[in-house]
Motif scaffolding. Structure first.
Motif, short mmCIF file in Angstrom:
data_model
loop_
_atom_site.label_atom_id
_atom_site.label_comp_id
_atom_site.label_asym_id
_atom_site.label_seq_id
_atom_site.Cartn_x
_atom_site.Cartn_y
_atom_site.Cartn_z
N LYS A 69 -5.28 18.32 30.23
CA LYS A 69 -5.52 19.61 29.22
C LYS A 69 -4.41 19.33 27.96
O LYS A 69 -3.51 18.98 28.32
N ASP A 70 -4.72 19.46 26.31
CA ASP A 70 -3.43 19.32 25.99
C ASP A 70 -3.08 20.85 25.31
O ASP A 70 -3.46 22.05 26.08
N ALA A 71 -2.29 21.06 24.73
CA ALA A 71 -1.75 21.88 24.16
C ALA A 71 -2.56 23.04 23.67
O ALA A 71 -1.88 24.62 23.86
N ALA A 72 -3.83 22.70 23.05
CA ALA A 72 -4.24 23.75 22.95
C ALA A 72 -5.44 23.83 23.84
O ALA A 72 -6.95 24.61 23.68
N GLY A 73 -4.96 23.30 25.14
CA GLY A 73 -6.10 23.88 26.25
C GLY A 73 -7.43 22.82 26.13
O GLY A 73 -8.40 23.16 26.69
N ASP A 74 -7.54 21.83 25.22
CA ASP A 74 -8.21 21.04 25.44
C ASP A 74 -8.95 19.89 26.43
O ASP A 74 -7.41 19.12 26.31
N THR A 75 -10.24 19.82 26.64
CA THR A 75 -10.02 18.47 27.50
C THR A 75 -10.64 17.56 27.01
O THR A 75 -11.53 17.42 26.06
N LEU A 76 -10.22 16.24 27.29
CA LEU A 76 -11.73 15.28 26.91
C LEU A 76 -12.16 14.50 27.86
O LEU A 76 -12.68 14.69 28.73
N VAL A 115 2.30 8.49 30.38
CA VAL A 115 3.36 9.08 29.72
C VAL A 115 2.00 9.86 28.54
O VAL A 115 2.76 11.24 27.82
N LEU A 116 1.21 9.58 27.76
CA LEU A 116 0.91 10.28 27.74
C LEU A 116 -0.20 11.62 27.76
O LEU A 116 -0.70 12.84 27.08
N SER A 117 -0.72 11.63 28.87
CA SER A 117 -1.10 12.78 29.21
C SER A 117 0.34 13.63 30.09
O SER A 117 0.15 15.17 30.41
N SER A 118 1.25 13.47 30.18
CA SER A 118 2.67 13.65 30.92
C SER A 118 3.18 14.50 30.40
O SER A 118 3.95 15.43 30.25
N GLN A 119 3.58 13.74 29.36
CA GLN A 119 4.91 13.95 28.41
C GLN A 119 4.30 14.45 26.42
O GLN A 119 4.78 15.31 26.25
N VAL A 120 3.31 14.06 26.17
CA VAL A 120 2.93 14.04 24.65
C VAL A 120 2.00 15.37 24.65
O VAL A 120 1.76 15.91 24.21
N ALA A 121 0.68 15.08 26.12
CA ALA A 121 -0.50 15.99 25.44
C ALA A 121 -0.26 17.58 25.47
O ALA A 121 -0.50 18.50 24.65
N PRO A 122 0.90 18.07 26.79
CA PRO A 122 1.12 18.88 26.79
C PRO A 122 1.82 19.40 25.04
O PRO A 122 2.19 20.83 25.25
N GLN A 123 2.37 18.27 24.75
CA GLN A 123 3.33 19.30 23.43
C GLN A 123 2.20 19.33 22.21
O GLN A 123 2.84 19.90 21.32
N MET A 124 1.38 18.60 22.01
CA MET A 124 0.66 18.74 20.97
C MET A 124 -0.95 18.07 21.72
O MET A 124 -1.84 18.37 22.55
N THR A 125 -1.69 18.22 20.01
CA THR A 125 -3.23 17.86 20.55
C THR A 125 -3.80 16.47 21.81
O THR A 125 -2.80 15.79 20.75
#
Length: 485
Positions: A69-76, A115-125
Protein backbone atom coordinates in the motif's frame (compact mmCIF):
# COMPACT_ATOMS: atom_id res chain seq x y z
CA UNK A 1 34.33 -2.57 -11.12
CA UNK A 2 36.33 0.64 -11.25
CA UNK A 3 36.38 2.34 -14.62
CA UNK A 4 38.95 4.81 -15.82
CA UNK A 5 38.08 6.33 -19.19
CA UNK A 6 35.03 4.55 -20.43
CA UNK A 7 34.29 6.75 -23.41
CA UNK A 8 34.58 4.39 -26.35
CA UNK A 9 37.00 5.18 -29.09
CA UNK A 10 34.59 3.68 -31.59
CA UNK A 11 30.87 3.56 -32.15
CA UNK A 12 28.53 0.61 -32.37
CA UNK A 13 28.82 0.73 -36.15
CA UNK A 14 32.57 0.22 -35.97
CA UNK A 15 32.47 -3.03 -33.99
CA UNK A 16 34.76 -5.75 -35.18
CA UNK A 17 37.72 -5.80 -37.53
CA UNK A 18 37.50 -3.73 -40.67
CA UNK A 19 34.71 -1.60 -42.03
CA UNK A 20 33.77 -3.43 -45.22
CA UNK A 21 30.72 -5.69 -45.16
CA UNK A 22 30.95 -8.77 -47.38
CA UNK A 23 28.65 -8.61 -50.39
CA UNK A 24 25.47 -10.64 -50.41
CA UNK A 25 24.70 -10.23 -46.71
CA UNK A 26 21.10 -9.64 -45.69
CA UNK A 27 19.92 -6.29 -44.30
CA UNK A 28 19.60 -8.03 -40.92
CA UNK A 29 23.26 -9.00 -41.05
CA UNK A 30 24.33 -5.54 -42.16
CA UNK A 31 22.27 -3.66 -39.56
CA UNK A 32 23.29 -5.77 -36.55
CA UNK A 33 26.83 -6.60 -37.81
CA UNK A 34 26.20 -10.29 -37.23
CA UNK A 35 28.98 -11.64 -39.47
CA UNK A 36 31.36 -8.88 -38.41
CA UNK A 37 30.98 -9.98 -34.78
CA UNK A 38 31.49 -13.62 -35.77
CA UNK A 39 27.94 -14.71 -35.00
CA UNK A 40 24.96 -16.13 -36.87
CA UNK A 41 21.23 -15.45 -36.89
CA UNK A 42 20.62 -18.85 -35.29
CA UNK A 43 23.00 -18.05 -32.42
CA UNK A 44 21.37 -14.67 -31.87
CA UNK A 45 17.89 -16.20 -31.76
CA UNK A 46 19.06 -18.93 -29.39
CA UNK A 47 20.78 -16.37 -27.19
CA UNK A 48 17.70 -14.13 -27.10
CA UNK A 49 15.44 -17.01 -26.07
CA UNK A 50 17.91 -18.14 -23.41
CA UNK A 51 18.15 -14.64 -21.93
CA UNK A 52 14.36 -14.38 -21.77
CA UNK A 53 14.06 -17.75 -20.02
CA UNK A 54 16.72 -16.69 -17.50
CA UNK A 55 15.00 -13.43 -16.56
CA UNK A 56 11.30 -14.21 -17.10
CA UNK A 57 10.95 -14.52 -13.33
CA UNK A 58 10.80 -10.71 -13.13
CA UNK A 59 7.22 -10.88 -14.43
CA UNK A 60 6.35 -12.56 -11.13
CA UNK A 61 8.69 -10.87 -8.68
CA UNK A 62 8.19 -7.24 -9.61
CA UNK A 63 4.41 -7.32 -9.05
CA UNK A 64 5.08 -9.10 -5.75
CA UNK A 65 7.44 -6.36 -4.53
CA UNK A 66 5.15 -3.54 -5.68
CA UNK A 67 2.04 -5.10 -4.14
CA UNK A 68 2.12 -2.99 -0.96
CA UNK A 69 0.00 0.00 0.00
CA UNK A 70 1.04 3.59 -0.55
CA UNK A 71 0.60 6.50 1.87
CA UNK A 72 -3.05 6.81 0.84
CA UNK A 73 -3.70 3.13 1.47
CA UNK A 74 -4.06 2.30 -2.24
CA UNK A 75 -2.54 -0.70 -4.01
CA UNK A 76 -1.69 -1.46 -7.63
CA UNK A 77 -3.72 -4.21 -9.32
CA UNK A 78 -1.71 -7.38 -9.95
CA UNK A 79 -2.85 -7.79 -13.57
CA UNK A 80 -1.94 -4.18 -14.31
CA UNK A 81 1.46 -4.64 -12.67
CA UNK A 82 2.21 -7.74 -14.73
CA UNK A 83 1.23 -5.86 -17.91
CA UNK A 84 3.36 -2.86 -16.93
CA UNK A 85 6.36 -5.09 -16.11
CA UNK A 86 6.15 -6.94 -19.43
CA UNK A 87 5.58 -3.76 -21.48
CA UNK A 88 8.44 -1.78 -19.91
CA UNK A 89 10.84 -4.73 -20.25
CA UNK A 90 9.83 -5.27 -23.88
CA UNK A 91 10.19 -1.61 -24.90
CA UNK A 92 13.49 -1.04 -23.05
CA UNK A 93 15.05 -4.24 -24.40
CA UNK A 94 13.89 -3.54 -27.96
CA UNK A 95 15.45 -0.07 -27.75
CA UNK A 96 18.71 -1.62 -26.56
CA UNK A 97 18.62 -4.12 -29.40
CA UNK A 98 17.73 -1.74 -32.26
CA UNK A 99 19.75 1.29 -31.17
CA UNK A 100 22.34 0.03 -28.70
CA UNK A 101 22.99 -3.01 -30.93
CA UNK A 102 24.40 -5.02 -28.02
CA UNK A 103 23.15 -8.28 -26.42
CA UNK A 104 21.78 -6.66 -23.25
CA UNK A 105 18.23 -7.11 -21.94
CA UNK A 106 16.47 -4.80 -19.48
CA UNK A 107 13.65 -5.28 -16.98
CA UNK A 108 12.48 -3.86 -13.67
CA UNK A 109 15.44 -3.61 -11.28
CA UNK A 110 14.62 -5.41 -8.03
CA UNK A 111 16.71 -2.93 -6.05
CA UNK A 112 14.80 0.01 -7.55
CA UNK A 113 11.45 -1.71 -6.94
CA UNK A 114 12.52 -2.42 -3.37
CA UNK A 115 13.25 1.26 -2.75
CA UNK A 116 9.92 2.30 -4.28
CA UNK A 117 7.98 -0.22 -2.20
CA UNK A 118 9.70 0.18 1.17
CA UNK A 119 10.88 3.79 1.21
CA UNK A 120 8.92 5.83 -1.32
CA UNK A 121 5.35 4.48 -1.38
CA UNK A 122 4.89 4.67 2.43
CA UNK A 123 5.54 8.44 2.18
CA UNK A 124 3.56 9.32 -0.97
CA UNK A 125 1.09 7.92 -3.49
CA UNK A 126 2.01 5.38 -6.17
CA UNK A 127 1.65 7.94 -8.99
CA UNK A 128 4.04 10.24 -7.12
CA UNK A 129 6.43 7.32 -6.54
CA UNK A 130 6.44 6.58 -10.28
CA UNK A 131 7.12 10.27 -10.86
CA UNK A 132 10.25 9.90 -8.73
CA UNK A 133 11.22 6.97 -10.92
CA UNK A 134 10.95 9.11 -14.04
CA UNK A 135 13.08 11.77 -12.36
CA UNK A 136 15.86 9.33 -11.50
CA UNK A 137 15.87 8.05 -15.09
CA UNK A 138 16.28 11.60 -16.40
CA UNK A 139 19.11 12.23 -13.90
CA UNK A 140 20.99 9.15 -15.14
CA UNK A 141 20.55 10.23 -18.77
CA UNK A 142 21.95 13.66 -17.90
CA UNK A 143 24.90 12.03 -16.12
CA UNK A 144 25.66 10.03 -19.25
CA UNK A 145 25.32 13.00 -21.61
CA UNK A 146 27.51 15.28 -19.49
CA UNK A 147 30.14 12.64 -18.76
CA UNK A 148 29.69 12.98 -14.99
CA UNK A 149 29.12 9.24 -14.70
CA UNK A 150 32.88 8.58 -14.83
CA UNK A 151 33.64 11.15 -12.15
CA UNK A 152 31.04 9.65 -9.81
CA UNK A 153 32.13 6.07 -10.48
CA UNK A 154 35.77 6.92 -9.79
CA UNK A 155 34.93 8.94 -6.64
CA UNK A 156 33.20 6.13 -4.74
CA UNK A 157 35.63 3.50 -3.41
CA UNK A 158 35.35 0.10 -5.04
CA UNK A 159 34.70 -1.61 -1.70
CA UNK A 160 31.66 0.59 -1.08
CA UNK A 161 30.31 -0.23 -4.53
CA UNK A 162 30.48 -3.92 -3.66
CA UNK A 163 28.95 -3.17 -0.26
CA UNK A 164 25.98 -1.40 -1.85
CA UNK A 165 25.30 -4.44 -4.04
CA UNK A 166 25.64 -6.81 -1.08
CA UNK A 167 23.42 -4.67 1.14
CA UNK A 168 20.72 -4.52 -1.51
CA UNK A 169 21.04 -8.29 -1.82
CA UNK A 170 20.30 -8.81 1.88
CA UNK A 171 17.51 -6.25 1.65
CA UNK A 172 15.88 -8.08 -1.28
CA UNK A 173 16.30 -11.44 0.50
CA UNK A 174 14.59 -10.07 3.61
CA UNK A 175 11.67 -8.85 1.49
CA UNK A 176 11.35 -12.37 0.08
CA UNK A 177 11.44 -14.02 3.50
CA UNK A 178 8.77 -11.64 4.82
CA UNK A 179 6.55 -11.97 1.74
CA UNK A 180 6.70 -15.77 2.07
CA UNK A 181 5.72 -15.73 5.74
CA UNK A 182 9.02 -17.33 6.74
CA UNK A 183 9.95 -14.28 8.82
CA UNK A 184 7.39 -12.42 10.94
CA UNK A 185 7.42 -9.60 13.44
CA UNK A 186 7.74 -11.23 16.86
CA UNK A 187 5.95 -10.35 20.06
CA UNK A 188 9.04 -10.41 22.28
CA UNK A 189 11.63 -10.03 19.50
CA UNK A 190 11.85 -7.73 16.45
CA UNK A 191 11.61 -10.74 14.09
CA UNK A 192 10.86 -14.41 14.50
CA UNK A 193 10.51 -17.65 12.53
CA UNK A 194 6.91 -17.73 11.36
CA UNK A 195 4.13 -16.01 13.33
CA UNK A 196 4.76 -17.86 16.61
CA UNK A 197 8.36 -19.04 16.40
CA UNK A 198 7.55 -21.85 13.97
CA UNK A 199 6.53 -22.14 10.35
CA UNK A 200 2.78 -22.17 9.82
CA UNK A 201 0.91 -23.53 6.82
CA UNK A 202 1.64 -25.38 3.60
CA UNK A 203 2.43 -22.29 1.49
CA UNK A 204 5.51 -21.34 3.53
CA UNK A 205 6.67 -24.98 3.36
CA UNK A 206 6.32 -24.84 -0.41
CA UNK A 207 8.42 -21.64 -0.34
CA UNK A 208 11.20 -23.50 1.48
CA UNK A 209 11.03 -26.44 -0.93
CA UNK A 210 11.13 -24.13 -3.96
CA UNK A 211 14.06 -22.21 -2.49
CA UNK A 212 16.09 -25.36 -1.89
CA UNK A 213 15.21 -26.68 -5.36
CA UNK A 214 16.50 -23.52 -7.05
CA UNK A 215 19.72 -23.62 -5.03
CA UNK A 216 20.22 -27.27 -5.97
CA UNK A 217 19.65 -26.53 -9.66
CA UNK A 218 22.13 -23.67 -9.51
CA UNK A 219 24.68 -25.89 -7.79
CA UNK A 220 24.31 -28.30 -10.70
CA UNK A 221 24.84 -25.45 -13.16
CA UNK A 222 21.39 -25.87 -14.75
CA UNK A 223 20.53 -22.90 -17.02
CA UNK A 224 17.33 -21.07 -16.08
CA UNK A 225 17.36 -22.53 -12.58
CA UNK A 226 15.22 -19.74 -11.11
CA UNK A 227 12.50 -20.05 -13.75
CA UNK A 228 12.51 -23.86 -13.54
CA UNK A 229 12.14 -23.67 -9.76
CA UNK A 230 9.24 -21.21 -9.99
CA UNK A 231 7.44 -23.30 -12.61
CA UNK A 232 7.96 -26.47 -10.55
CA UNK A 233 6.73 -24.83 -7.36
CA UNK A 234 3.68 -23.46 -9.17
CA UNK A 235 2.78 -26.89 -10.58
CA UNK A 236 2.93 -28.37 -7.06
CA UNK A 237 0.85 -25.49 -5.70
CA UNK A 238 -1.83 -25.94 -8.40
CA UNK A 239 -1.95 -29.68 -7.71
CA UNK A 240 -2.28 -29.21 -3.93
CA UNK A 241 -4.98 -26.61 -4.45
CA UNK A 242 -6.91 -28.85 -6.86
CA UNK A 243 -6.79 -31.72 -4.34
CA UNK A 244 -8.11 -29.41 -1.58
CA UNK A 245 -5.02 -30.10 0.53
CA UNK A 246 -4.57 -26.42 1.37
CA UNK A 247 -7.19 -23.97 2.57
CA UNK A 248 -7.37 -21.27 -0.18
CA UNK A 249 -7.23 -18.60 2.55
CA UNK A 250 -3.67 -19.66 3.45
CA UNK A 251 -2.28 -18.34 0.16
CA UNK A 252 -1.07 -14.76 0.58
CA UNK A 253 -1.90 -13.79 -3.02
CA UNK A 254 -4.95 -16.00 -3.52
CA UNK A 255 -5.38 -19.62 -4.56
CA UNK A 256 -3.16 -20.70 -7.49
CA UNK A 257 -5.83 -21.37 -10.08
CA UNK A 258 -6.75 -20.08 -13.51
CA UNK A 259 -9.85 -17.92 -13.73
CA UNK A 260 -11.19 -17.94 -17.27
CA UNK A 261 -8.96 -18.03 -20.35
CA UNK A 262 -5.16 -18.18 -20.22
CA UNK A 263 -5.05 -15.42 -22.83
CA UNK A 264 -6.42 -11.91 -22.32
CA UNK A 265 -5.90 -8.33 -23.44
CA UNK A 266 -3.23 -6.35 -21.53
CA UNK A 267 -4.34 -4.15 -18.63
CA UNK A 268 -2.84 -0.69 -19.14
CA UNK A 269 -4.88 0.93 -16.37
CA UNK A 270 -1.82 2.28 -14.54
CA UNK A 271 0.06 3.36 -17.67
CA UNK A 272 0.87 7.08 -17.56
CA UNK A 273 -0.44 7.37 -14.00
CA UNK A 274 2.46 9.62 -12.97
CA UNK A 275 2.45 12.73 -10.80
CA UNK A 276 5.15 15.35 -10.23
CA UNK A 277 4.71 17.49 -7.15
CA UNK A 278 2.51 17.25 -4.10
CA UNK A 279 5.59 16.52 -1.99
CA UNK A 280 4.99 19.26 0.55
CA UNK A 281 4.46 16.82 3.42
CA UNK A 282 7.67 14.88 2.85
CA UNK A 283 9.90 17.90 2.19
CA UNK A 284 12.51 18.76 -0.43
CA UNK A 285 15.30 17.05 1.52
CA UNK A 286 13.46 13.73 1.53
CA UNK A 287 12.63 14.03 -2.18
CA UNK A 288 16.30 14.68 -2.97
CA UNK A 289 17.45 11.70 -0.90
CA UNK A 290 14.89 9.43 -2.58
CA UNK A 291 16.05 10.41 -6.07
CA UNK A 292 19.67 9.98 -4.97
CA UNK A 293 18.90 6.52 -3.57
CA UNK A 294 17.16 5.46 -6.78
CA UNK A 295 20.16 6.65 -8.81
CA UNK A 296 22.46 4.63 -6.55
CA UNK A 297 20.25 1.55 -6.88
CA UNK A 298 19.98 1.75 -10.66
CA UNK A 299 23.18 3.36 -11.93
CA UNK A 300 26.21 1.64 -10.46
CA UNK A 301 25.17 -1.94 -11.10
CA UNK A 302 24.24 -1.03 -14.68
CA UNK A 303 27.74 0.27 -15.42
CA UNK A 304 29.43 -2.89 -14.11
CA UNK A 305 26.87 -5.20 -15.75
CA UNK A 306 27.15 -3.57 -19.17
CA UNK A 307 30.94 -3.73 -19.14
CA UNK A 308 30.96 -7.26 -17.69
CA UNK A 309 28.54 -8.72 -20.21
CA UNK A 310 30.18 -6.73 -23.02
CA UNK A 311 33.55 -8.21 -22.10
CA UNK A 312 32.05 -11.71 -22.01
CA UNK A 313 30.68 -11.08 -25.51
CA UNK A 314 34.16 -9.93 -26.60
CA UNK A 315 32.87 -6.46 -27.45
CA UNK A 316 35.09 -4.60 -24.96
CA UNK A 317 38.83 -4.10 -25.30
CA UNK A 318 41.46 -4.66 -22.60
CA UNK A 319 40.82 -1.15 -21.22
CA UNK A 320 37.11 -1.76 -20.74
CA UNK A 321 36.08 0.34 -23.74
CA UNK A 322 33.05 -1.04 -25.53
CA UNK A 323 31.50 0.03 -28.84
CA UNK A 324 28.25 1.87 -28.17
CA UNK A 325 28.84 2.11 -24.39
CA UNK A 326 27.37 5.61 -24.14
CA UNK A 327 24.29 4.51 -26.08
CA UNK A 328 23.83 1.50 -23.82
CA UNK A 329 24.15 3.63 -20.66
CA UNK A 330 21.76 6.23 -22.05
CA UNK A 331 19.15 3.58 -22.90
CA UNK A 332 19.59 2.10 -19.42
CA UNK A 333 18.82 5.55 -17.98
CA UNK A 334 15.85 5.94 -20.32
CA UNK A 335 14.62 2.62 -18.90
CA UNK A 336 14.13 4.35 -15.56
CA UNK A 337 11.77 6.88 -17.13
CA UNK A 338 10.03 4.24 -19.25
CA UNK A 339 9.39 2.08 -16.21
CA UNK A 340 8.01 5.03 -14.26
CA UNK A 341 5.58 6.00 -17.04
CA UNK A 342 4.49 2.37 -17.48
CA UNK A 343 3.99 1.92 -13.73
CA UNK A 344 6.58 -0.85 -13.41
CA UNK A 345 9.49 0.96 -11.65
CA UNK A 346 12.87 1.62 -13.27
CA UNK A 347 14.27 -0.72 -15.91
CA UNK A 348 17.92 -1.68 -15.79
CA UNK A 349 20.28 -4.06 -17.58
CA UNK A 350 20.06 -7.60 -16.18
CA UNK A 351 23.15 -9.66 -15.52
CA UNK A 352 21.16 -12.63 -16.87
CA UNK A 353 22.02 -11.22 -20.29
CA UNK A 354 25.24 -13.16 -19.84
CA UNK A 355 23.29 -16.42 -20.31
CA UNK A 356 22.43 -15.39 -23.84
CA UNK A 357 26.01 -14.38 -24.49
CA UNK A 358 27.02 -17.82 -23.26
CA UNK A 359 24.83 -19.27 -26.04
CA UNK A 360 26.69 -17.25 -28.65
CA UNK A 361 24.80 -13.92 -28.75
CA UNK A 362 26.99 -11.02 -29.86
CA UNK A 363 24.62 -8.44 -31.33
CA UNK A 364 21.46 -6.48 -30.65
CA UNK A 365 19.40 -9.04 -32.56
CA UNK A 366 19.36 -11.27 -29.49
CA UNK A 367 17.95 -8.35 -27.45
CA UNK A 368 15.24 -7.86 -30.08
CA UNK A 369 14.26 -11.53 -29.69
CA UNK A 370 14.17 -11.19 -25.89
CA UNK A 371 12.08 -8.02 -26.18
CA UNK A 372 9.59 -9.72 -28.50
CA UNK A 373 9.13 -12.55 -25.99
CA UNK A 374 8.38 -10.01 -23.25
CA UNK A 375 5.90 -8.33 -25.60
CA UNK A 376 4.17 -11.68 -26.19
CA UNK A 377 3.76 -12.07 -22.42
CA UNK A 378 1.42 -9.06 -22.44
CA UNK A 379 -1.33 -11.40 -23.62
CA UNK A 380 -0.69 -14.17 -21.05
CA UNK A 381 -1.23 -12.18 -17.86
CA UNK A 382 -3.83 -14.63 -16.40
CA UNK A 383 -1.36 -17.49 -16.77
CA UNK A 384 1.37 -15.53 -15.03
CA UNK A 385 -0.98 -14.55 -12.19
CA UNK A 386 -1.36 -18.21 -11.16
CA UNK A 387 2.08 -18.24 -9.54
CA UNK A 388 1.68 -18.03 -5.71
CA UNK A 389 3.47 -15.19 -3.94
CA UNK A 390 5.21 -17.71 -1.70
CA UNK A 391 6.77 -19.46 -4.71
CA UNK A 392 7.85 -16.21 -6.35
CA UNK A 393 9.35 -15.02 -3.04
CA UNK A 394 11.84 -17.89 -3.17
CA UNK A 395 13.46 -16.29 -6.21
CA UNK A 396 13.95 -13.04 -4.27
CA UNK A 397 16.03 -14.88 -1.69
CA UNK A 398 18.05 -16.54 -4.45
CA UNK A 399 18.74 -13.19 -6.11
CA UNK A 400 19.83 -11.82 -2.73
CA UNK A 401 22.27 -14.70 -2.31
CA UNK A 402 23.70 -14.07 -5.77
CA UNK A 403 24.27 -10.38 -4.96
CA UNK A 404 26.04 -11.31 -1.72
CA UNK A 405 28.72 -13.07 -3.74
CA UNK A 406 30.41 -9.67 -4.11
CA UNK A 407 31.81 -10.32 -0.63
CA UNK A 408 34.68 -12.18 -2.27
CA UNK A 409 36.01 -8.87 -3.59
CA UNK A 410 36.30 -7.26 -0.14
CA UNK A 411 39.55 -7.22 1.84
CA UNK A 412 38.14 -8.15 5.26
CA UNK A 413 41.59 -7.93 6.87
CA UNK A 414 41.68 -4.17 6.24
CA UNK A 415 39.52 -2.44 8.86
CA UNK A 416 39.38 0.76 6.85
CA UNK A 417 37.54 -1.30 4.24
CA UNK A 418 35.78 -3.94 6.32
CA UNK A 419 34.01 -1.58 8.78
CA UNK A 420 32.32 0.67 6.18
CA UNK A 421 31.36 -2.40 4.15
CA UNK A 422 29.93 -4.12 7.23
CA UNK A 423 27.86 -1.08 8.23
CA UNK A 424 26.56 -0.60 4.69
CA UNK A 425 25.54 -4.23 4.35
CA UNK A 426 23.83 -4.76 7.71
CA UNK A 427 22.10 -1.39 8.11
CA UNK A 428 20.20 -1.68 4.81
CA UNK A 429 18.08 -4.70 5.82
CA UNK A 430 18.00 -3.87 9.54
CA UNK A 431 16.55 -0.39 8.91
CA UNK A 432 14.66 -1.36 5.73
CA UNK A 433 16.42 1.57 4.07
CA UNK A 434 19.04 1.52 1.31
CA UNK A 435 19.74 5.20 1.92
CA UNK A 436 20.61 4.59 5.58
CA UNK A 437 23.04 1.84 4.64
CA UNK A 438 24.84 3.92 2.04
CA UNK A 439 24.97 6.88 4.44
CA UNK A 440 26.50 4.79 7.22
CA UNK A 441 29.10 3.36 4.86
CA UNK A 442 30.14 6.73 3.44
CA UNK A 443 30.38 8.48 6.82
CA UNK A 444 32.32 5.65 8.46
CA UNK A 445 34.71 5.40 5.48
CA UNK A 446 35.56 9.10 5.71
CA UNK A 447 35.82 9.01 9.52
CA UNK A 448 38.25 6.07 9.47
CA UNK A 449 40.40 7.67 6.77
CA UNK A 450 40.64 10.82 8.88
CA UNK A 451 41.55 8.75 11.97
CA UNK A 452 44.32 7.09 9.96
CA UNK A 453 45.70 10.45 8.89
CA UNK A 454 44.73 9.83 5.27
CA UNK A 455 42.28 12.69 4.81
CA UNK A 456 44.03 13.66 1.56
CA UNK A 457 42.87 10.37 0.01
CA UNK A 458 39.25 11.44 0.40
CA UNK A 459 37.94 13.11 -2.74
CA UNK A 460 35.73 16.19 -2.82
CA UNK A 461 32.72 14.14 -3.88
CA UNK A 462 33.01 11.86 -0.82
CA UNK A 463 33.35 14.88 1.47
CA UNK A 464 30.19 16.36 -0.07
CA UNK A 465 28.32 13.08 0.35
CA UNK A 466 29.42 12.89 3.98
CA UNK A 467 28.03 16.36 4.66
CA UNK A 468 24.71 15.47 3.02
CA UNK A 469 24.38 12.20 4.93
CA UNK A 470 25.27 13.84 8.26
CA UNK A 471 22.38 16.22 7.69
CA UNK A 472 20.21 13.24 6.72
CA UNK A 473 20.86 11.44 10.02
CA UNK A 474 20.58 14.63 12.09
CA UNK A 475 17.59 16.05 10.24
CA UNK A 476 15.13 15.62 13.11
CA UNK A 477 17.31 17.36 15.76
CA UNK A 478 18.15 20.11 13.26
CA UNK A 479 14.48 20.69 12.50
CA UNK A 480 13.65 20.78 16.22
CA UNK A 481 16.49 23.25 16.87
CA UNK A 482 15.27 25.49 14.04
CA UNK A 483 11.66 25.18 15.16
CA UNK A 484 10.59 23.50 11.90
CA UNK A 485 7.77 20.95 12.11
Amino acid sequence: MTQQSLEPATTADDAGEGTRVPAGRSWLDRYFHITRRESTVAREVRGGVTTFMAMAYILLLNPLILSGKDAAGDTLAQKALITATAFAAALSTLLMGFFGKVPLALAAGLSVSGVLSSQVAPQMTWPQAMGMCVMYGVVIMLLVVTGLREMIMNAIPLALKHAITMGIGLFVALIGLVKAGFVHQGKATPVTLGPEGELAGWPVLLFAVTLLAIFMLQARGIPGAILIGIVGGTVIAVALNALDVIDPKQWASGAPELHGSAVSMPDFSIFGNVEFGGWGEVGAMTVGMIVFTLVLAGFFDAMATIIGVGTEAKLADDKGRMPGLSKALFIDGAGGAIGGVAGASGQTVFVESATGVGEGARTGLSSVITGLFFAACLFFTPLTAIVPGEVAAAALVVIGAMMMMNARHVDWADRATAIPVFLTVVIMPFTYSITAGVAAGVISYVAIKVAQGKAREIGAFMWALTGIFLVYFALNPIESWMGVH
